[in-house]
Design an enzyme around this catalytic site. Sequence first.
Site, PDB file in Angstrom:
ATOM      1  N   VAL A 137       0.907  -1.154   0.000  1.00  0.00           N
ATOM      2  CA  VAL A 137       0.000   0.000   0.000  1.00  0.00           C
ATOM      3  C   VAL A 137       0.942   1.198   0.000  1.00  0.00           C
ATOM      4  O   VAL A 137       1.504   1.554   1.035  1.00  0.00           O
ATOM      5  CB  VAL A 137      -0.939   0.008   1.227  1.00  0.00           C
ATOM      6  CG1 VAL A 137      -1.799   1.270   1.220  1.00  0.00           C
ATOM      7  CG2 VAL A 137      -1.807  -1.245   1.250  1.00  0.00           C
ATOM      8  N   PRO A 138       1.167   1.803  -1.162  1.00  0.00           N
ATOM      9  CA  PRO A 138       2.285   2.732  -1.360  1.00  0.00           C
ATOM     10  C   PRO A 138       2.083   4.130  -0.767  1.00  0.00           C
ATOM     11  O   PRO A 138       2.033   5.130  -1.477  1.00  0.00           O
ATOM     12  CB  PRO A 138       2.414   2.783  -2.882  1.00  0.00           C
ATOM     13  CG  PRO A 138       1.017   2.580  -3.367  1.00  0.00           C
ATOM     14  CD  PRO A 138       0.400   1.603  -2.393  1.00  0.00           C
ATOM     15  N   CYS A 139       2.024   4.206   0.559  1.00  0.00           N
ATOM     16  CA  CYS A 139       1.834   5.493   1.234  1.00  0.00           C
ATOM     17  C   CYS A 139       2.987   6.459   0.936  1.00  0.00           C
ATOM     18  O   CYS A 139       2.823   7.672   1.048  1.00  0.00           O
ATOM     19  CB  CYS A 139       1.658   5.287   2.730  1.00  0.00           C
ATOM     20  SG  CYS A 139       2.973   4.351   3.520  1.00  0.00           S
ATOM     21  N   HIS A 140       4.130   5.934   0.508  1.00  0.00           N
ATOM     22  CA  HIS A 140       5.266   6.793   0.157  1.00  0.00           C
ATOM     23  C   HIS A 140       4.965   7.648  -1.067  1.00  0.00           C
ATOM     24  O   HIS A 140       5.655   8.633  -1.305  1.00  0.00           O
ATOM     25  CB  HIS A 140       6.524   5.937  -0.080  1.00  0.00           C
ATOM     26  CG  HIS A 140       6.386   4.959  -1.195  1.00  0.00           C
ATOM     27  ND1 HIS A 140       5.774   3.732  -1.025  1.00  0.00           N
ATOM     28  CD2 HIS A 140       6.766   5.026  -2.500  1.00  0.00           C
ATOM     29  CE1 HIS A 140       5.787   3.080  -2.183  1.00  0.00           C
ATOM     30  NE2 HIS A 140       6.378   3.841  -3.093  1.00  0.00           N
ATOM     31  N   ARG A 141       3.932   7.333  -1.824  1.00  0.00           N
ATOM     32  CA  ARG A 141       3.574   8.085  -3.032  1.00  0.00           C
ATOM     33  C   ARG A 141       2.655   9.270  -2.732  1.00  0.00           C
ATOM     34  O   ARG A 141       2.172   9.925  -3.649  1.00  0.00           O
ATOM     35  CB  ARG A 141       2.907   7.158  -4.046  1.00  0.00           C
ATOM     36  CG  ARG A 141       3.845   6.082  -4.553  1.00  0.00           C
ATOM     37  CD  ARG A 141       3.189   5.187  -5.577  1.00  0.00           C
ATOM     38  NE  ARG A 141       4.080   4.081  -5.879  1.00  0.00           N
ATOM     39  CZ  ARG A 141       3.675   2.864  -6.203  1.00  0.00           C
ATOM     40  NH1 ARG A 141       2.389   2.591  -6.296  1.00  0.00           N
ATOM     41  NH2 ARG A 141       4.564   1.917  -6.438  1.00  0.00           N
TER      42      ARG A 141
END
Length: 193
Positions: A137-141
């Site tokens: 779940v790419p919260c870094h994006r």
Amino acid sequence: MSGAAFHFFGTPIGRCAIVWRGDAVIGAALPEEDEDRAVASMMRRFPGAEAQLPTGKIAQAVEAVVRLLSGNPEDFSSTPLDLTAVPEFDRKVLELTIAIPPGETRTYGELARSLGSPGAARAVGRALGANPIPIIVPCHRVLAADGKSGGFSAPGGASTKLKILEIEGAIRGSEPELFERLPWRTKPTLRAS
């Protein structure tokens, strides 16, 4: 957490972990300073989880994380996730975040507007800070409105977030910049003469 299993695996940024129950991912972790600390953190987050080698869809998810952190775009939208332990608002934020393609970013405000709650950017940030499955779940994006990194609760904080975005070849916003492939922290700003 009965029936849960975890596995640590090497990536270009260090040893990450994945946690699953059955055929669904329930957690992940980015590298810690040392493995003992990582295992202790894992046991706090997922009590009773046991170390196991992943198979099937979980093994495929591990391989995809390694490829992503090696600079190859990966789409995790078909990775089976179990977000039932996540509060409803947070789950909606995470579901929107999963749809952000590699190399692209969104802002906390954009996600809030997509949820129909334009004033909820901080709540979106809190939901992403509690993301139990980073990378997949790419919260870094998700960035702050001004293009800055915003927060990142993983070890290494914002520098880890920016490193992952650099690996993905992410650009800020939808319009290409003149120096878009320079490291994020050193991109020049134009000044009016």
